[in-house]
Design an enzyme around this catalytic site. Structure first.
Site, mmCIF file in Angstrom:
data_model
loop_
_atom_site.group_PDB
_atom_site.id
_atom_site.type_symbol
_atom_site.label_atom_id
_atom_site.label_comp_id
_atom_site.label_asym_id
_atom_site.label_seq_id
_atom_site.Cartn_x
_atom_site.Cartn_y
_atom_site.Cartn_z
ATOM 1 C CG HIS A 1 -30.119 58.606 -41.201
ATOM 2 N ND1 HIS A 1 -30.737 58.091 -40.073
ATOM 3 C CD2 HIS A 1 -29.330 59.618 -40.767
ATOM 4 C CE1 HIS A 1 -30.315 58.756 -39.009
ATOM 5 N NE2 HIS A 1 -29.460 59.688 -39.396
ATOM 6 C CB CYS B 1 -27.691 57.032 -37.658
ATOM 7 S SG CYS B 1 -27.473 58.414 -36.552
ATOM 8 C CD GLU C 1 -25.170 57.731 -32.021
ATOM 9 O OE1 GLU C 1 -24.829 57.622 -33.196
ATOM 10 O OE2 GLU C 1 -25.103 58.779 -31.375
#
Ligand SMILES: [Zn+2]
Lengths: 350, 138
Positions: A235, A113, A81
């Site tokens: 994550h 993400c 990003e």
């Protein structure tokens, strides 16, 4: 046809800042914030580093460890990003820098993400269908939180690259499952420098809901439970979330230890699960099974079940540095230098 | 004036250290040129494009306090002459280390970093800089 990871490489910038140092500037108890988030420090890119240079270094480390000709790479995708250009793909420069250009397809991916794991899935499809011999999937970011915002304590930089193919696989990609909804937990509008987020809304209805559903969905589809895996990686926007979600899915601290990097480097966004997976592959042995769930705001999760093969014993892991080696070269910065490095100081020149 | 086209033509050499080898005298040159500066006409048709290994040793170095504008946020920085394994000497920045880490003969390798950019809306130029090369113990 079996499809899997043929090679991998990582890159994490050298500079670090502690939550304590950030808190000092904003009149906050940074030490307590860091403890709550389980972040001891976060990585900061040097002024000459960006998502392109991190992707190139990771991809070169990946190519060093195998004897695949870059000309056999048919696809290259970079998920991030923080692509340096809004228009002009990061992947074009990465492809040129590993000498894979010009006979390949390239695109930049975006899904907060989890853009890097979306790239892995795309490469799985292309290799599995026989459209390309090898595909490269990279997740990398140099993320910024607005100065003074809660995200500033965690937003960091790093990335990892994976060569996906069907020959000499060190870990097979056995199954993948994704879970996607329309959830506005975190976003950045076109032209804005810093992202915005829904505060507490980023926890339960966003991260936890999607990671749990992604993880459980994959377990159902593979008929496995947490006990079947040697390693798990999730994550990691901080150290706390993945630790909690792992417990909820039935994983122990031992299973997540190798892939949990957020306490040492912060939240590398698109680089997070790719780097955690790289750290696991650094020490994995034949027969080990790996469970991975990436999360992207907006929101969705990508879950993967992998099995390490005998090939890893003859794989030239030591031709490139391990994640542990990479993150051992560290220099701590004060807030002023950090602000300068990140371009947060308005300069007098035009 | 935009320098994008000139930089673009040099990308293969600046990204991947592509130079030339003169097959008349065997010498390497960087950046690439069309004839050998030693053999001149004898080298015509004997110039081969080669990728240099990108590994070398510090030949000499200095710490720069006052440099060009684009490096102002990196000051002070280390600038070095690097003796490459291919016999060539390169000059470039040495990054991700401290002056105390460096000696004549310290092994380094080339990495890709941002060199400059043409303002906030212009093209970003990438090229080689050097980092310390850890010699793996066998
Ligand atoms: Zn010659």
């Amino acid at each position: 046809m079996k499809v899997g990871i043929v090679s991998y490489g990582a890159c994490v910038p050298r500079y670090r800042i502690t939550p304590e140092e950030i808190g000092k500037v904003w009149g906050a108890d940074g030490k307590a914030v860091g403890k709550g988030l389980m972040i001891n420090c976060k990585s900061i890119p040097a002024p000459d580093e960006d998502t392109i240079t991190i992707s190139v270094e990771a991809a070169r480390n990946m190519m060093k460890r195998c004897d695949v000709s870059p000309k056999d790479i048919g696809a290259l995708y970079v998920g991030s990003e923080s692509h340096p250009y809004a228009v002009k793909p990061t992947g074009t420069i990465v492809a040129e820098a590993i000498e894979a250009a010009p006979h390949l397809t390239v695109a930049d991916f975006e899904f907060a993400c989890k853009a890097g794991t979306a790239a892995i899935q795309t490469c799985m499809g292309l290799v599995g269908s026989g459209m390309v011999k090898y595909g490269v999937a990279i997740g990398a970011d140099t993320s910024q939180g607005a100065p003074g915002d809660a995200l500033e304590y965690s937003a960091s930089a790093g990335g990892a690259a994976f060569l996906i193919g069907s020959e000499k696989i060190i870990a097979t990609l056995d199954r993948t499952y994704s879970y996607t909804t329309d959830t506005p937990d975190f976003w950045r509008r076109e032209g804005q420098i810093y992202p915005r987020h829904g505060g507490r809304f980023t926890g339960e209805p966003a991260y936890f809901k999607h990671v749990l559903n992604g993880g459980r969905g994959l377990m159902e589809r593979t008929g496995t439970t947490a006990k079947d895996y040697t390693y798990a990686v999730f994550h990691q926007p901080n150290g706390k979330f993945p630790t909690r979600v792992a417990k909820q899915l039935g994983f122990s601290d031992t299973q997540i230890k190798a892939g949990l990097l957020a306490p040492l480097i912060g939240n590398t966004y698109s680089g997070a699960v790719p780097l955690g997976l790289a750290a696991i592959l650094d020490e994995a042995k034949p027969g080990d099974r790996i469970f991975a769930v990436a999360y992207g705001s907006g929101a969705g999760s990508d879950a993967f079940a992998m099995t390490v093969t005998d090939e890893i014993d003859s794989y030239a892991r030591d031709r490139a540095p391990t994640v542990k080696e990479i993150i051992s070269n560290v220099k701590f910065l004060d807030y002023a230098t950090y602000a300068k490095f990140r371009g947060m100081i308005v300069l007098g020149r035009e | 004036m935009a320098t994008a086209p000139r930089f673009w033509r040099e990308n293969p050499s600046r990204y991947n250290l592509v130079g030339i080898k003169c097959n008349s005298c065997g010498r390497h040159f960087f950046p690439p040129r069309s004839i050998c500066p030693v053999c001149h006409r004898k080298s015509v048709g004997k110039i081969e494009r080669v990728k240099l290994k990108g590994e070398g040793k510090i030949f000499s170095w200095t710490e720069v306090q006052e440099g060009p504008e684009e490096l102002s946020s990196n000051r002070p920085y280390i600038y070095a002459m690097v003796e490459m394994e291919d016999g060539l000497r390169f000059t470039g920045q040495v990054i991700d280390c401290e002056p105390a880490d460096l000696q004549i003969g310290t092994p380094v390798r080339a990495v890709l970093r941002k060199l400059s950019e043409e303002g906030p809306s212009g093209v970003i130029h990438y090229g080689y800089k050097f980092v310390l090369r850890k010699e793996k113990s066998p």
